[in-house]
Scaffold this motif. Structure first.
Motif: not given
Length: 158
Positions: A41-63
């Motif tokens: 908890g002192k160093y790990l903030k978390g993460g996002l699993v973006c397996y599907d390309a739509s998450l890469k574009t919709d959430i992470l803003g990848v063109d």
């Protein structure tokens, strides 16, 4: 627990650095493994699993044009998901991972199954990037990728 991850955890705590992951091919394995050491908890903030390309574009803003031009499993998309994560999770280090742990993606002769891409950003600037071809089944490739991330962090944090 993996020894290199324990060492990275110690370094992150000593240096008062936090980390977050944008995971495609590793599907949360990095976050899970980095949560195992004491005081995660002192160093790990978390993460996002973006397996599907739509998450890469919709959430992470990848063109979507970057995905279409270079494929979802590429150095360019890996950098883009790491960058997108900087806008979602407040951390010192953001790591993106994409790749081909199994057939059915964008594998080619030049980019065979086992090809994995890693991109790290530290305090808003590129920290390290890596392309590595692993062998074995999907589980081995994913485990080796987690180990590779730990090795790269050890190398670049020291």
């Amino acid at each position: 627990m993996k020894e290199n991850i324990k060492e990275v955890a110690k370094l992150l705590i000593e240096k008062r650095l936090t980390i977050a992951f944008a995971e495609s091919a590793t599907a949360g394995r990095l976050c899970a493994e980095f949560s195992m050491p004491a005081d995660a908890g002192k160093y790990l903030k978390g993460g996002l699993v973006c397996y599907d390309a739509s998450l890469k574009t919709d959430i992470l803003g990848v063109d979507s044009e970057i995905i279409e031009k270079y494929t979802p499993e590429s150095a360019q998309v890996t950098e883009a998901i790491a960058l997108g994560l900087t806008h979602l999770i407040d951390a010192d280090i953001h790591i993106g991972v994409t790749g081909l742990p199994a057939p059915g993606g964008s594998e080619t002769f030049e980019k065979p199954v086992g090809t994995m891409f890693i991109h790290a950003i530290k305090n808003g600037e590129s920290f390290f990037t890596d392309r590595h071809v692993f062998s074995g089944n999907s589980e081995a490739i994913i485990n080796d990728t987690v180990e590779r991330v730990a090795q790269l962090l050890l190398k670049n944090l020291n």
